[in-house]
Scaffold this motif. Structure first.
Motif, mmCIF file in Angstrom:
data_model
loop_
_atom_site.group_PDB
_atom_site.id
_atom_site.type_symbol
_atom_site.label_atom_id
_atom_site.label_comp_id
_atom_site.label_asym_id
_atom_site.label_seq_id
_atom_site.Cartn_x
_atom_site.Cartn_y
_atom_site.Cartn_z
ATOM 1 N N PHE A 228 0.811 -1.210 0.000
ATOM 2 C CA PHE A 228 0.000 0.000 0.000
ATOM 3 C C PHE A 228 0.856 1.277 0.000
ATOM 4 O O PHE A 228 0.701 2.143 -0.865
ATOM 5 C CB PHE A 228 -0.933 -0.010 1.215
ATOM 6 N N LEU B 250 1.248 3.910 -3.076
ATOM 7 C CA LEU B 250 0.770 5.265 -2.914
ATOM 8 C C LEU B 250 1.860 6.262 -3.337
ATOM 9 O O LEU B 250 1.587 7.245 -4.025
ATOM 10 C CB LEU B 250 0.397 5.501 -1.448
ATOM 11 N N ALA C 285 2.114 6.243 -7.003
ATOM 12 C CA ALA C 285 0.872 6.453 -7.741
ATOM 13 C C ALA C 285 0.986 7.660 -8.666
ATOM 14 O O ALA C 285 0.491 7.645 -9.806
ATOM 15 C CB ALA C 285 -0.283 6.656 -6.760
ATOM 16 N N ARG C 286 1.628 8.716 -8.162
ATOM 17 C CA ARG C 286 1.713 9.940 -8.940
ATOM 18 C C ARG C 286 2.505 9.728 -10.236
ATOM 19 O O ARG C 286 2.176 10.303 -11.286
ATOM 20 C CB ARG C 286 2.372 11.000 -8.080
ATOM 21 N N THR D 38 -3.057 3.046 -8.954
ATOM 22 C CA THR D 38 -3.637 3.468 -7.687
ATOM 23 C C THR D 38 -3.327 2.444 -6.624
ATOM 24 O O THR D 38 -3.161 1.259 -6.910
ATOM 25 C CB THR D 38 -5.165 3.611 -7.803
ATOM 26 N N ALA D 39 -3.240 2.946 -5.392
ATOM 27 C CA ALA D 39 -3.034 2.045 -4.271
ATOM 28 C C ALA D 39 -4.378 1.433 -3.892
ATOM 29 O O ALA D 39 -5.392 2.122 -3.820
ATOM 30 C CB ALA D 39 -2.455 2.812 -3.082
ATOM 31 N N THR E 38 -6.793 10.676 1.546
ATOM 32 C CA THR E 38 -6.157 10.936 0.267
ATOM 33 C C THR E 38 -5.876 12.426 0.107
ATOM 34 O O THR E 38 -4.783 12.833 -0.311
ATOM 35 C CB THR E 38 -7.064 10.464 -0.882
#
Lengths: 389, 390, 572
Positions: free
Chosen positions: A119, A123, A126-127, A132-133, A162
């Motif tokens: 996770f 995360l 993710a950027r 996505t996590a 988030t």
């Protein structure tokens, strides 16, 4: 002996006097009977208290199992947010996926939050990666509404997480977050209790009024006192008025008492004109007592009257919007609710209490009750004389 | 009377004779058959269709104060949900009128600057701060708190979907960082029927069982037949069993019909074992019949018995059984109170058997509680059944 | 004489809302083995409480009951526990099962019982569909499935027509011959005479006990009768006048005779103060059991109320409307489904008349009565009261009648005053007038000490007075009375009829139903309804001669003859 041959016509004074004496008798009959006095006062008040606490859709401290396989800070942060939310009460820390199923099946936890091992990593990336996590939220669906609400809470917590995570990232570009601003009108904190108590004021008075009236004629028939009434100069219409008004007045008083308890003890706001509620309750009580007297005249024994009253009340409560909205019912059943006086009274009660409903709208809900009352009252009056033995 | 020494607690001839008489009475008087078989169906229909927490097709007023294409686009996405039915209002005043009269449950107000704000031409005064004023306001009639809250969720959902969709098509939106994968076990589509109907069977049978027996002993007293029975060697145990057996048969019949109808009509799964179902139904039946018998024995009066029966079962059945309102959400002292109502135990058992399976840790404690209650009511009945008229 | 049951100083109180009522206050007595003991007293005397104690269903507060431990006691409650939705056979089978009668013995016993009760042809009929007499016989059969040593019967003859009553007595006598000890409780004093021994119960205490002959012996020489000369003076005027003569405690009309009971034995009544009876001498007759009862009550000073019933000055009869037809039925018919309850009944009642509607229970007299009052629509024919059909008449037409129901029809938890206010108010009385009338009625009916008492706590006799007071508060021209005196003691009954007579003298038309045939002597005219038909009409004397009875015979005997003749000519 001789009787006057001329038709004297309707003597309203004599008629009013007869009704007055009958009403006095009916008041005394309800008041002096220990049993009906007890039924009248205590149970509605107790029920108001118990049910107003019991009937809540709010989900607080829902039991939550947590399976956090992630070692990173993001996972810890998310768990902390769930624990601090007040919506969830973490009751179990799990160590493996296998533990999830028994926990939920055995009702040890309503939901399980499952954060996978990757996770925090996902995360962070993710950027850049556009991936996505993922987290899993598993809810016991045996109580669908609780599940729905718990699921909603979880969504909100994750969303807040988030947003704050994104904002806290070094180098995060302050971007405009398009948001929805929600205002809850009439009940800003979504208090279930406001909804239930305004409904109970109408529902409990209906029960009181129907129980007292549905027994009135059947009981007198069994005791033989009803025949004594029929041989007096009382006309069926006068008996009807004398039978309907006293319980309606008593139940109206009961309703006002319950409303006052709601306002003073439970802090329900009274935003509209209290007179509108009283007017609505008065017509509502008249329609319910007429219905009760009709049931009572149809029945030949108290037992039949009681079962019939039960068969009227149970659907009336369910098909009124008291606990669950009428809009959720199938179309054909929604049509049936128009014959239910409680449906209209609930609109008035909730409307006037919470929404400052204008008089014109109250009136629009009063006349259907009046129509129901007139129809059932006429049926009852007809039954007095035509249903003997 | 002549208490013959060695009068057995239960004598086969007396018991069968008494049961035969009860049975004949049931057959001759159709009202108890109606109560046992027809009333549950009616209640099942009324509750099954009338009690629904699935808020679909909620009417919502939409006020469009902008001509920006994004506004129309969002309206379309509101239309796309199966939960909302948007209605376009000319101005705020009209929408407010609808809201107060109950014609709509919420107002979605899309302001004049919707397009500009969305495209970032109006920026917040300080970095990191939430934008001043929102592009969309949602006004909810929260009189019905639950529906109000659900509605807020639906609009929020529609908004989220629209934003995500937008982020793909225009590349200006926010990428989603965390995706919550929701799993609703046992009832994936969150159909409230699935959670209500199993409990409904329990509630309906509570009402029926209590109603069936609440009057039967009282009736013997009122018709004077009890006095004649007391002059015979009939024992209290025989009286109790003789009253129970026929009504138990009726009740189980009604129960079977309810369960079958529930399965077929509302399309419910059945995941537990039938044997366990029959066993727990039997124990539950004993509880409610025992309750009715106890009330009837204590009051000896049909009127009082029915008043007590109705106040003790009707509203609690709706509000305290966990059927509509989750017992777990209730304050602790109310939760304690619900332990008195037999329906709550059976509701738990049935939900597990229908939706999950033979979950022993849920079923066993509930079954034990029911067995205990049955014993209590039977004992009360036996103790309160006097062999004299005092 | 050895006693099968002896009871000493039995006491029992029951809790009521207001406190407690004493049902039995120290009752002593015995039932002789192998004899029929009558437990006699009006409703509320404590008969049922005593029987239930003997049956072991009630525990006495104090006192003792001695009976042979090996004796089998059978008890038939007043409302016997027949399951009306079960057949005759099923009821019998149930009680046989409950009493442990095995299947082989059962057949013989059932056959015996069927023969005994004549219920053989009806084994498949529902008990609810049986006549009152047949129900009692079935109840008795169920009680007797296992032959008892002691049989307790609580008012077995209530709701039973005279024919069935005679049959029940025959059955009990037959049982007695087999050695069974029987207790028969009753409110009818004429039944007491048929018992071997009598226990006379009143207000929870034993007034007297012994054989009827012995009891009546005490008033031997107090009962007299005088043959009434032909005259145009109404009999009830003579009765009233005789009742006020010095030394007279009771005066009753029996056919063409005036029966008088004196306070002292030995001295003949001096009838000379009554002009119409100048020169008539009374002859001594054997006293009836009822006379004993009156004398016993009088001795206890309980009869004071009676004195007030007879006004001191004879009322001036009002002639207004007297003699004109006031109530008329023409071919009045009522059908329930395919059952004809009332079949073409026609009669006329004139103003100022006391008119009796007599017949056994279930014969159709109540249905006729209800149609007259407008409580039940007729299926055919007409029922007119003062020219109106009361079912559809205007309110003021119903305002002219007074109605007293068979069951006490006033709300039990309301006080006497509250019920009277209502009764007057719905008939249009109000304010000062209402207050005056109530005050007057409280005085006339001697109810002052009860004004605030809830009606449910009134003794039966007082209830009955209140019901009459309420029915006549608005001074009706026509009075309808449905079984007004069932279950009340003879004193209250006399008191009641005294008032009815007084009202009739003032021109009130009275229509009364009764299954108590002795009471018919008070009527000017009557009709007897049987199986829905009118089988006899006329004055008491005319009915008696139609029934072939001799002078001085009771109407009951005439009635039985008439019914038997009817049954012979019209087999069902």
């Amino acid at each position: 002996m001789t009787l006057p041959d001329t038709i004297t016509g309707w003597d309203w004074r004599a008629s009013a006097q007869r009704i007055w004496f009958l009403m006095r008798r009916e008041f005394l009959a309800i008041w002096k009977d220990k049993r009906s006095r007890t039924v009248l006062i205590l149970p509605p008040i107790i029920q108001l208290f118990v049910f107003s606490y019991a009937a809540t859709f709010d989900v607080k401290n829902a039991t939550l199992g947590i399976l956090n396989e992630d070692n990173g800070p993001a996972g810890r942060e998310l768990v902390a947010r769930f624990s601090a939310s007040g919506a969830f009460d973490p009751v179990a820390r799990l160590t493996s996926v296998r533990e999830i199923a028994p926990l939920i099946e055995n009702e040890k936890a309503l939901a399980v939050l499952h954060i996978g091992p990757t996770f925090s990593r996902d995360l962070l990336g993710a950027r850049n990666t556009g991936r996505t996590a993922e987290i899993q939220f598993i809810v016991d669906g045996r109580h669908s509404n609780t599940a729905l609400i718990a699921n909603g809470y979880a969504g909100n917590i994750v969303e807040e997480f988030t947003a704050s995570y994104a904002a806290s990232q070094p180098g995060a570009v302050p971007r405009m977050m398009p948001r929805l601003v929600t205002h809850a009108w009439f009940n800003p904190n979504f208090e279930s209790r406001w909804f239930i108590i305004t409904g109970l004021v109408a529902t409990l008075t209906m029960i009181v009024a129907s129980v007292t009236t549905s027994l009135s004629v059947a009981r007198e028939r069994e005791l033989g006192t009803f025949e004594q009434l029929l041989v007096t100069p009382l006309r069926p219409l006068e008996i009807l008025v004398g039978k309907i008004l006293p319980p309606a007045i008593l139940a109206l008083g009961e309703g006002i008492l319950l409303a006052l308890i709601g306002i003073t003890i439970f802090g329900i706001p009274m935003r509209g004109d209290p007179l509108l509620i009283i007017a609505g309750l008065a017509v509502f009580m008249l329609s319910v007592t007429s219905l009760g007297v009709m049931i009572s005249s149809l029945a030949s024994t108290q037992q039949q009257a009681m079962i019939s009253a039960f068969c009227f009340m149970m659907p009336a409560i369910i098909l009124s919007g008291f606990a669950t909205p009428i809009e959720n019912m199938p179309e054909w059943l929604q049509v049936a609710t128009y014959a239910n006086p409680l449906r209209y009274m609930l609109v008035i009660s909730r409307g006037v209490f919470l929404q400052d409903m204008p008089a014109s709208l109250v009136l629009a809900n009063i006349w259907p009750m009046a129509v129901i009352g007139v129809i059932t009252a006429s049926a009852a009056a007809w039954l007095f004389r035509n249903r003997l033995q | 009377m002549t208490k013959k020494s060695g009068n057995k607690m239960i004598d086969k001839q007396r018991l069968t004779g008494f049961i035969r008489k009860e049975w004949l009475q049931i057959v001759r008087d159709p009202s108890s058959i109606v109560v046992a078989f027809v009333l549950p169906l009616i209640l099942l229909f009324v509750f099954g269709y009338g009690v629904s927490l699935d808020s679909r097709n909620q009417p919502v007023a939409v006020v469009l104060e902008t001509n920006a294409p994004e506004g129309r686009d969002f309206l379309a996405s509101l239309r796309a949900t199966r939960y909302l039915v948007p209605r376009l209002a000319v101005h705020r005043g009209e929408a407010t009128t609808w809201l107060v009269s109950g014609d709509v449950k919420a107002i979605v107000l899309i302001g004049a600057e919707f397009g500009e704000r969305l495209n970032g031409s109006v920026l917040p005064s300080q970095p990191g701060q939430a934008p001043v004023g929102a592009p969309i306001q949602v006004l909810i009639n929260a009189t019905d708190a639950n529906t109000g809250r659900l509605l807020a969720g639906y609009v929020q959902g529609a908004w989220g979907t629209w934003l995500t969709h937008r982020s793909y098509t225009t590349a200006t939106g926010l990428p989603t960082l965390v995706n919550v994968e929701s799993r609703i076990w046992f009832n994936q589509e969150l159909d409230s029927h699935k959670s209500i109907v199993p409990g409904l069977v329990a509630v309906v049978m509570t009402l029926i069982g209590a109603l069936l027996t609440a009057l039967v002993v009282a009736r013997e007293w009122e018709r004077g037949t009890m006095e004649a029975l007391l002059t015979t060697p009939l024992t209290r145990a025989e009286l109790l069993i003789g009253k129970l057996v026929p009504y138990f048969g009726l009740g189980m019949g009604g129960m079977t019909i309810s369960v079958v109808v529930a399965l077929i009509l509302f399309g419910l799964p059945f995941r537990g074992s039938i044997l366990l179902m029959v066993l727990s139904a039997a124990v539950f039946m004993l509880v409610v019949l025992g309750l009715g018998l106890a009330v009837s024995t204590i009051t000896r009066n049909q009127f009082a018995a029915s008043i007590i029966g109705i106040t003790a079962t009707m509203m609690p059945a709706v509000l305290l059984s966990g059927l509509i309102f989750d017992i777990r959400s209730m304050p602790k002292f109310i939760q304690l109170f619900t332990y008195v109502f037999p329906a709550r135990y059976f509701v738990d058992i049935l939900k597990s058997l229908f939706l999950v399976g033979n979950v022993w840790p849920v079923i066993l404690p509930n079954l034990a509680a029911l067995a205990f209650m049955a014993t209590v009511f039977m004992t009360i009945t036996v103790v309160k059944t006097r062999r004299t008229l005092d | 004489m050895n006693a099968a049951v002896t009871f000493r100083d039995l006491r029992k109180s029951f809790a009521t809302e207001a406190g407690s009522t004493v049902a039995l206050s120290g009752v002593n007595g015995a039932m002789a083995a192998g004899r029929v003991t009558g437990l006699v007293g009006p409703d509320g005397a404590g008969k049922t409480t005593l029987i239930r104690m003997l049956a072991g269903l009630l525990t006495p507060d104090s006192g003792s009951i001695e009976l042979d431990r090996t004796a089998r006691v059978a008890y038939m409650p007043q409302k016997f526990g027949l399951y009306e939705d079960l057949t005759v056979e099923e009821n019998l089978t149930l009680y046989a099962d409950l009493n442990g009668l095995d299947r082989t013995a059962r057949e013989t016993r059932f056959n015996e019982l069927h023969k005994f009760t004549n219920l053989g042809p009806f084994t498949d009929r529902l008990a609810g569909k049986l006549s009152g007499g047949m129900k009692q016989k079935l109840g008795l059969a169920c009680t007797l499935v296992v032959a008892p040593n002691i049989l307790l019967l609580d008012e077995p003859s209530v709701g039973v027509d005279p024919l069935s009553r005679r049959e029940l007595w025959q059955m009990v006598r037959a049982l007695q011959e087999t050695g069974i000890t029987v207790l028969w409780s009753t409110a009818y004093l004429d039944e007491a005479e048929r018992c071997d021994d009598v226990i006379l119960l009143h207000d929870g205490a034993v007034l007297d006990q012994g054989s009827p002959a012995k009891l009546t012996e005490r008033v031997d020489g107090a009962a007299w009768r005088a043959l009434l000369p032909e005259s145009n003076v109404r009999k009830r005027d003579l009765q009233r006048a005789a009742g006020r003569l010095p030394g007279v405690v009771d005066a009753q009309i029996r056919g063409r005779y005036l029966n008088v009971v004196m306070g002292q034995t030995g001295a003949a009544p001096d009838l000379s103060p009554i002009p119409a009876l100048k020169g008539v001498t009374a002859e001594r007759i054997a006293p009836r059991f009822e006379d004993t009862y009156l004398a016993a009550l009088r001795g206890e000073g309980r009869a004071t109320a009676l004195a007030r019933t007879h006004p001191d000055t004879p009322p001036t009869p009002k002639t207004n409307g007297v003699g004109q037809p006031v109530i008329e039925t023409r071919d009045l018919t009522r059908r329930f489904g395919d059952f004809t309850a009332v079949d073409k009944v026609s009669f006329t009642v004139s103003g100022g008349e006391i008119f009796g509607l007599l017949g056994p229970n279930g014969a159709g007299k109540s249905t006729t009565f209800k149609m007259l009052c407008g409580l039940l629509p007729a299926s055919g024919g007409e029922a007119l009261v003062a020219g109106f059909d009361l079912g559809h008449a205007r309110a003021d037409a119903r305002g002219r009648i007074g109605y007293m129901a068979q069951k006490f029809a006033y709300l039990g938890h309301l006080s006497v005053m509250q019920n009277m206010t209502f009764a007057g108010g719905v008939y249009g009385l109000s304010g000062k007038l209402l207050a005056e009338r109530i005050e007057e009625a409280l005085t006339t009916y001697n109810l002052h000490s009860y004004t605030d008492t809830p009606c449910s706590e009134l003794p039966l006799g007082i209830k009955q007075r209140l019901a009459l007071a309420c029915a006549v508060l608005h001074r009706p021209a026509i009075l309808f009375l449905d079984e007004p005196t069932s279950g009340v003691d003879p004193i209250t009954r006399r008191e009641f009829w005294g008032r009815i007579n007084a009202m009739a003298d003032e021109g009130v038309t009275v229509l009364v139903t009764s299954h108590f045939l002795d009471e018919a002597e008070y009527c000017d005219r009557m009709v007897i309804i049987y199986r829905g038909r009118l089988i006899a009409a006329g004055s008491p004397d005319e009915i008696k001669s139609a029934g072939g009875s001799k002078d001085g015979a009771s109407l009951e005997e005439a009635f039985i003859t008439l019914v038997e003749n009817y049954d012979r000519d019209h087999p069902p």
